[in-house]
Design an enzyme around this catalytic site. Structure first.
Site, short mmCIF file in Angstrom:
data_model
loop_
_atom_site.label_atom_id
_atom_site.label_comp_id
_atom_site.label_asym_id
_atom_site.label_seq_id
_atom_site.Cartn_x
_atom_site.Cartn_y
_atom_site.Cartn_z
N TYR A 48 6.58 -6.25 18.22
CA TYR A 48 6.24 -7.22 16.90
C TYR A 48 5.06 -6.63 16.25
CZ TYR A 48 5.37 -10.82 13.44
OH TYR A 48 5.02 -11.38 12.61
N SER A 130 -4.15 -15.95 7.86
CA SER A 130 -2.69 -15.71 7.23
C SER A 130 -2.15 -17.22 6.97
CB SER A 130 -1.64 -14.92 8.29
OG SER A 130 -0.40 -14.87 7.77
N TYR A 153 1.42 -17.11 0.78
CA TYR A 153 2.87 -16.84 0.44
C TYR A 153 3.26 -18.07 -0.42
CZ TYR A 153 3.33 -13.30 4.25
OH TYR A 153 3.21 -12.16 4.96
N THR A 179 0.07 -12.80 -1.36
CA THR A 179 0.93 -11.55 -0.90
C THR A 179 2.03 -11.74 -1.71
OG1 THR A 179 0.10 -11.71 1.29
CG2 THR A 179 2.33 -10.57 0.97
N LYS A 273 -1.79 -8.98 -3.30
CA LYS A 273 -1.72 -8.07 -1.99
C LYS A 273 -0.31 -7.64 -2.04
CE LYS A 273 -2.08 -7.76 3.23
NZ LYS A 273 -0.88 -7.44 3.36
N HIS A 297 2.58 -3.43 3.50
CA HIS A 297 2.77 -4.22 4.49
C HIS A 297 2.66 -3.81 5.84
CE1 HIS A 297 3.54 -8.85 4.30
NE2 HIS A 297 3.83 -8.55 5.70
N GLY A 330 -2.21 2.21 7.63
CA GLY A 330 -2.39 3.27 8.04
C GLY A 330 -3.78 3.56 8.19
#
Length: 406
Positions: A48, A130, A153, A179, A273, A297, A330
């Site tokens: 996950y 979050s 969200y 987001t 975002k 994401h 990344g």
């Protein structure tokens, strides 16, 4: 040489009885933390964290984008005193780094968001909780002294959405991060294969996997059950899992018109975002938002998107120098942070790396990771010949070149 002559040449390392400290000290980069997390976590839980959308090509491209850039150091500069400190949205930070919002954090370590926030506070970097957190907004703010941001969200249930905004503001969260790249959830094939759910689904293979990892599951026996902490239980449909509830709440009808009233409720800076296009960044700037987070994401939503690092120079050129532009997806090394700053970012955010560290050694792991990234950034700045984040940003165009692609 006699044996007695060896004494002054040998220093014995004192054994570390604390397993968490031992684990943290054994890791020297993100790759080390990932390897340790893989050993400690059940396969489905590790996947996950580690997985992306569809073929995971976008996830791989995020890191490859950093590798395509080369650094052009300036020599014979006085770099005896270097400062990594900066200001993020009006508040000081020890380095241009933040801890991005990640869902279901207590699945990876029983202390979850509390452990991450403690490490962020000690390192003086911001941490975004979050919407999908496993600790409620009030509890985290009451117990941890970090620079807390809240990630939102926009759900189908607009009442629940605005209630979360108001609760986070009342609890003292400083920045709201909305987001906008999740009108629907990405197709994460690893999770489909493993049957990953919150709470976990216990098939025979899962039970065997858990039995092999008592260091992961034993602490949960003495902890509160893992749940979707910011959603009242009565809103769940019967035995509906938290993940099923979240999937039902993602709203593909959300538009720009939904952003303004939410931003108006928030007393501080608001970021979008999931932006990757210059025109979207310009629209966010022109409607009065504080900034954007360039993000795909972590490669977990739409596969094969442009990488945030590749989008960064164009976005910065479009919005100008005063608008806040953060970048994630990344980032794996302090030199990646330096590269992002040189290309125009105000700071970089990390997600997977600190989850690996959390799974490996709890808050000590996250603290160790942040310290490693800070040291890497400082050394990179010294070797580039710059002494401040502002100097790195100002001279970034002279310090970076792009490697030609085939």
């Amino acid at each position: 040489m006699r044996l007695s002559d060896l004494g002054p040449l040998i220093r014995l390392r004192r054994p570390e009885p604390d397993a968490r400290r031992r684990n943290a000290r054994s890791c020297h980069n993100v790759t080390d933390f990932r390897a340790l997390a893989r050993r400690r976590l059940p396969r489905a839980v590790f996947d996950y964290i580690d997985g992306g959308a569809d073929r995971e090509s976008g996830m791989a491209a995020n890191s490859a984008a950093f590798e395509r850039h080369e650094l052009l150091p300036r020599v014979l500069r006085d770099v005896s005193r270097v400062s990594t400190s900066t200001t993020l949205l009006g508040a000081p930070a020890r380095m241009p780094l933040g801890l991005a919002p990640t869902g279901f954090t207590r699945m990876f370590h029983h202390e979850g968001e509390h452990a991450v926030a403690r490490a962020a506070a000690a390192a003086d970097v911001p941490y975004a909780l979050s919407t999908m957190g496993t600790v409620c907004v009030e509890d985290l703010a009451a117990h941890e002294d970090a620079d807390l941001w809240f990630q939102l969200y926009i759900w189908r249930d607009r009442g629940l959405t605005t209630d979360l905004v108001d609760r986070a503001a009342e609890a003292g969260y400083r920045v709201l991060v909305i987001t906008v790249d999740t009108p629907v959830t990405g197709m994460r094939e690893r999770d489909l294969r493993s049957g990953f759910t919150i709470p976990p689904t216990m098939g025979p293979a899962t039970l065997v996997d858990l039995a092999r990892r008592p260091g992961w599951w034993l602490p949960f026996l003495a902890s509160e059950p893992i749940t979707f902490a910011n959603v009242p239980p009565h809103l769940l449909r019967g035995t509906e899992s938290a993940m099923a509830f979240a999937a039902r709440q993602f709203d593909p009808s959300v538009t720009w018109e939904d952003i303004a009233p939410i931003a108006a409720r928030w007393p501080g800076p608001v970021l979008l975002k999931g932006v990757l296009r210059s025109d979207d960044a310009l629209r966010a700037r022109d409607m009065g938002l504080a900034g954007v987070v360039l993000s795909n994401h972590g490669g977990r939503q739409l596969d094969r998107t442009v990488t945030p690092l590749d989008a960064l120079p164009g976005v910065r050129a479009a919005v100008g120098p005063a608008f806040t532009v953060l970048v994630d997806s990344g980032v794996r090394h302090g030199s990646d942070v330096a590269l992002a700053i040189a290309l125009g970012a105000d700071a970089a955010l990390i997600g997977r790396p600190y989850l690996y560290a959390l799974a490996a050694a709890g808050d000590l792991g996250v603290a160790r990771l942040i310290a490693l990234l800070e040291g890497q950034l400082r050394r990179t700045m010294q070797l580039l010949g710059v002494t401040s984040v502002e100097e790195l940003r100002r001279h970034g165009g002279e310090l970076v070149s792009s490697r030609p692609t085939d």
